[in-house]
Design an enzyme around this catalytic site. Sequence first.
Site, PDB file in Angstrom:
ATOM      1  N   GLU A 180       0.805  -1.218   0.000  1.00  0.00           N
ATOM      2  CA  GLU A 180       0.000   0.000   0.000  1.00  0.00           C
ATOM      3  C   GLU A 180       0.846   1.280   0.000  1.00  0.00           C
ATOM      4  O   GLU A 180       0.780   2.084   0.943  1.00  0.00           O
ATOM      5  CB  GLU A 180      -0.964  -0.014   1.188  1.00  0.00           C
ATOM      6  CG  GLU A 180      -1.904  -1.203   1.151  1.00  0.00           C
ATOM      7  CD  GLU A 180      -3.027  -1.135   2.184  1.00  0.00           C
ATOM      8  OE1 GLU A 180      -2.977  -0.265   3.065  1.00  0.00           O
ATOM      9  OE2 GLU A 180      -3.949  -1.954   2.095  1.00  0.00           O
ATOM     10  N   GLU A 184      -5.239  -8.687   0.204  1.00  0.00           N
ATOM     11  CA  GLU A 184      -5.872  -8.430   1.500  1.00  0.00           C
ATOM     12  C   GLU A 184      -7.348  -8.202   1.250  1.00  0.00           C
ATOM     13  O   GLU A 184      -7.735  -7.580   0.268  1.00  0.00           O
ATOM     14  CB  GLU A 184      -5.353  -7.165   2.205  1.00  0.00           C
ATOM     15  CG  GLU A 184      -4.009  -7.276   2.820  1.00  0.00           C
ATOM     16  CD  GLU A 184      -3.612  -6.017   3.604  1.00  0.00           C
ATOM     17  OE1 GLU A 184      -4.490  -5.302   4.139  1.00  0.00           O
ATOM     18  OE2 GLU A 184      -2.400  -5.760   3.673  1.00  0.00           O
TER      19      GLU A 184
END
Length: 470
Positions: A169, A371
């Site tokens: 991220e 995720e």
Amino acid sequence: MGRQNPSTLPSDFFFGAAMSGPQTEGMWQAHGKLENLWDLWSNQDIRAFYNRVGSYAGNDMGARYADDYRLLRELGLTSMRTSIQWSRLMDADGKLNPAGADFYHRLFAAAHEAGVEPFVNLYHFDMPTYLFRRGGWENREVVEAYANYARTAFAEFGQEITYWFTFNEPIVEPEQRYEHGAWYPFAHNAARARCVQYGISLAHALATDTFRGLQESGVVRADAKIGLINCFTPPYTRENPSPADLEAVRMADGIGNRWWLDLVTKGTLPADVVDTLASRGIVLPVRAGDKDILARGVVDWLGFNYYQPNRVQAPEHDIDEYGNPCFAQKYVWPDAVINKSRGWEIYPKGIYDFAMTMTRDYPQLEWFVSENGIGVEEDRALRTADGAIDDLAYRVPFVRDHLLWIARAIADGARCRGYHYWGVIDCWSWNNAYKNRYGFIEVNLQDNYSRKLKASAEWLRQVATTHVIE
Ligand code: BG6
């Protein structure tokens, strides 16, 4: 949902777990680990962390890893992503810390021993403090220090690890630390945020290039793959949008999604986004030679973390209260279903929409859901007769609905290879600490981090082993 979703996943589709070093390991001062920004913030202001549980907590996996990997395998999970902590693997002179390296060798060996393939990420929001003090991602020396760290990790574990990722991220630190003022150092400066984003992009490309070189010379296994993981947010706006609403979508999507997709597939940054930023006074600190560096950022595959969509509309103001240009503002969709514990919208179809965008715009790209999960505050409230947390009413539907949309995306041509659930074992969630629990496995902080399967765990085992989405 329209036409019926397929309810099975391909036989070679993999199921696994995603977690990170700083959120699981604990042992924040063991092995000569250096301080990172989470340790710094915990030490400076522990009240900023839910129930005053700071970065030292982890979920005790640093001590329990052998048992934990066996538990994951018993649930039918065959891979787990974690991250190496830069602050544990390297010393302050940028050299390998042998005690830290020894810890990770043991960790990866235990994963293999249990039949769980370790996926290894190199950075999960955890900059060593001393490098942050030198300017963090805004300083080229720190970008170079990351490349050196990556080289050291590839060389040390190159024969043990097949699946590598440069960053988790990379959009989050620019936003949380530099733009939204939510995380240390609490800045509200869009120009700094984009400079950080640019620095991370260079760091990613340098590491990817290093990986290729070491693979060619045999230091890294021939079958190893390199990737990047981002939390992509499918963008939406209101019905009957104005041109200004569509412009807001272009920039929100451009900064958060296309930036990374272009980098990892073409080795470039989206020119329309860079131009619009410049037209509003945000000029990236580009140096001669950067183009060539970015060109080496093309990966073998991508991780797509999916939690929520991004609904935006035209901004009311051109400039915010901190003097930053506004490109978009939040659009509150009246039909949104919100996970109240986290404040995030639950919209399973977003995973399909974004999968189809990638299939259309980046058709060669192979990816997996790296995720996905639901963190719930009341997780501990309801118990079954044998004392397990009864989470069947919300965790199972959440995962089932996302898997159904993934199955449909695959049927419609998406190159999605697997699914990692976030936080299969409850773990430390940054400044939310242990407020919202994601796990299929409970961690009892009142009982020395003991583990207990939640009611949903059996459902996960069924799906992971049969590939039938019940
Ligand atoms: C992802 C991160 O953004 O979401 C994880 O990669 C994080 O580190 C997860 O824990 C869930 O978010 P949170 O803030 O509820 O822990």
